[in-house]
Design an enzyme around this catalytic site. Structure first.
Site, short mmCIF file in Angstrom:
data_model
loop_
_atom_site.label_atom_id
_atom_site.label_comp_id
_atom_site.label_asym_id
_atom_site.label_seq_id
_atom_site.Cartn_x
_atom_site.Cartn_y
_atom_site.Cartn_z
N ASN A 120 0.92 -1.07 0.01
CA ASN A 120 0.04 -0.09 0.01
C ASN A 120 0.89 1.36 0.00
O ASN A 120 2.23 1.02 -0.10
CB ASN A 120 -0.97 -0.09 1.38
N ASP A 189 -4.16 -6.54 4.72
CA ASP A 189 -5.30 -7.30 5.13
C ASP A 189 -5.40 -8.70 4.56
O ASP A 189 -5.67 -9.76 5.33
CB ASP A 189 -6.74 -6.86 4.79
N LYS A 199 8.80 -16.46 -11.11
CA LYS A 199 8.06 -15.39 -11.61
C LYS A 199 7.01 -15.61 -12.48
O LYS A 199 7.09 -16.47 -13.27
CB LYS A 199 9.02 -14.37 -12.44
N PRO A 215 -3.03 -12.38 9.71
CA PRO A 215 -3.53 -12.27 11.16
C PRO A 215 -3.46 -10.85 11.64
O PRO A 215 -3.19 -9.87 11.07
CB PRO A 215 -2.10 -12.74 11.73
N ASP A 216 -4.54 -10.40 12.46
CA ASP A 216 -4.81 -9.32 13.09
C ASP A 216 -3.86 -8.93 14.30
O ASP A 216 -4.09 -9.31 15.30
CB ASP A 216 -6.28 -9.33 13.50
N ILE A 217 -2.78 -8.16 13.90
CA ILE A 217 -1.77 -7.73 14.76
C ILE A 217 -2.32 -6.85 15.86
O ILE A 217 -2.13 -7.31 17.01
CB ILE A 217 -0.53 -7.18 14.24
N PHE A 233 -4.64 2.69 14.94
CA PHE A 233 -4.99 4.03 14.01
C PHE A 233 -6.06 3.52 13.02
O PHE A 233 -6.01 2.21 12.55
CB PHE A 233 -3.60 4.14 13.14
N LYS A 247 -14.11 -0.16 15.36
CA LYS A 247 -12.59 -0.85 15.35
C LYS A 247 -12.30 -0.68 17.07
O LYS A 247 -11.73 -1.77 17.60
CB LYS A 247 -11.80 -0.03 14.48
N LYS A 251 -11.66 -4.43 18.88
CA LYS A 251 -10.26 -4.79 18.93
C LYS A 251 -9.93 -4.47 20.49
O LYS A 251 -8.73 -4.68 20.87
CB LYS A 251 -9.53 -4.13 17.89
#
Length: 309
Positions: A120, A189, A199, A215-217, A233, A247, A251
C-alpha cells in the site's frame, strides 16, 4: 565545524568567541563536521574526533558525497533537517520516562512471486514522527517497521520486517515487557494463499489470485497483553468516525486515532495530517498540522491518558 575548530576544541584554545564559549559552558555540546574528505580521513582529525567523543561531545555526521572542491567522500556537513532532528533527540521532557513503547510503522509486503508483492501507499512518516516524539518524552522505544524511505530516529531499537506475519512475530516478542503499544503500520489485510517459486509470466490476459486473511496484529496484541495501553490507527475513506469507533470496540483498544485518507492534503505520503483522538468516552479533533507537531501532541495525550503525567 571545520577541522581547525575541532582541533581548537580538543586543545582548549580560547582565541575566539566560539572557543571561549565552548570552554566556559557546561551545556550539552554537539558538533557537525564540515571539511574536505582528505582532511576528515586524516589520522589527526580522527584522533581529535575520538577525543571529543570521550569528553561527551555529540558528533553529527559528516555526510558523504560531492564536495565544493570537486572531491567526493565523507566530510560534508549533514543536512539542516537531520541536524535539527539529532539536536532535538538530545533533549527529553520526561513525560514517558521509564516506559517502554512499541511502535509499528510503514506498510507490509505480501509476496506473490520472487519479484511481485501486495502492499500500500504508507510512507511510515507518522509512525517515525511518533517514535521521535516518544524518544523526546524519555521513553525506551522499539520501532517495528515495514519498508520505507525514511531514516529512523536515533536512540531507539529498530526491527525491520517485510510481511504482516513478520510484524506480528516481532510485536508479540517486544510487547511482553512494554507499557504502551502504538500501531500506526498499514498492514496488508490479505496475503496470497500460495506464493509462486518462479516469476509469474505475463502471457495471460487475466490472472486470478486466491488470497487469505492476514493475522490481526492489533487484536492479537490487545488480547495477549491486557496490561498494555493500546493505541490503534484507522485510515478510512468514508464514515471515518463510525468505522473508527467500531474498530475501537471490536479490538478492545484504549484509543484509536482516525484520519480521512480521501483527502489529498493529509495522510499517506504527506508531511501533514489531521486526526481524531477517539477513546471510550469522547472524540477530539486535532486539526491539520505538521506530522512532527502532531506526533508530539499525540504522545502528550497518550502520556496523560495512561497516567504517566
Amino acid at each position: 565545524a571545520s577541522a581547525d575548530f575541532i582541533a581548537t576544541m580538543v586543545h582548549g584554545k580560547a582565541d575566539s568567541l566560539l572557543g571561549a564559549v565552548y570552554l566556559a559552558t557546561s551545556a550539552l555540546t554537539s558538533v557537525a563536521p564540515a571539511m574536505n574528505q582528505a582532511m576528515w580521513c586524516h589520522p589527526a582529525t580522527l584522533d581529535n574526533i575520538d577525543t571529543l567523543v570521550q569528553r561527551g561531545v555529540d558528533i553529527i555526521g559528516p555526510g558523504d558525497g560531492i564536495q565544493a572542491c570537486g572531491d567526493t567522500g565523507p566530510g560534508r556537513m549533514e543536512q539542516p533537517e537531520l541536524l535539527i532532528e539529532q539536536l532535538a533527540n538530545r533533549f527529553t521532557n520526561g513525560k514517558l520516562q521509564g516506559k517502554k513503547i512499541v511502535i509499528t510503522a510503514g506498510p507490509t509486503r505480501e509476496p506473490l512471486d520472487p519479484v511481485r508483492y501486495i502492499s500500500n501507499h504508507s510512507s511510515g512518516k507518522m509512525g517515525y514522527a511518533l517514535t521521535a516524539a516518544a524518544i523526546e518524552a524519555g521513553a525506551d522505544v522499539t520501532l517495528i517497521t515495514g519498508p520505507v524511505n525514511v531514516a529512523p530516529p536515533s536512540r531507539c531499537k529498530v526491527i525491520s520486517i517485510s510481511s504482516a506475519e513478520d510484524m506480528l512475530d516481532a510485536a508479540m516478542v517486544e510487547a511482553k515487557d512494554a507499557h504502551i503499544f502504538i500501531a500506526t503500520a498499514a498492514v496488508a489485510d490479505y496475503k496470497a494463499v500460495s506464493v509462486e517459486a518462479q516469476k509469474i509470466k505475463s502471457t495471460q490476459k487475466t490472472l486470478t489470485l486466491t488470497l487469505e486473511k492476514n493475522p490481526d496484529i492489533l487484536s492479537s496484541i490487545a488480547s495477549a497483553y491486557q496490561q498494555l495501553f493500546v493505541v490503534g490507527f484507522a485510515a478510512e475513506s468514508k464514515d471515518v468516525q463510525a468505522y473508527a469507533q467500531d474498530k475501537l470496540r471490536r479490538k478492545n483498544l484504549d484509543v484509536i486515532i482516525a484520519n480521512d485518507i480521501s483527502r489529498q492534503d493529509i495522510g499517506f505520503n504527506s508531511d501533514e495530517n489531521e486526526v481524531s483522538w477517539i477513546d471510550k468516552n469522547s472524540s477530539t479533533l486535532l486539526s491539520k498540522r505538521n506530522k512532527t507537531q502532531l506526533a508530539r501532541d499525540l504522545i502528550e495525550k497518550i502520556a496523560t491518558a495512561c497516567g504517566s503525567e
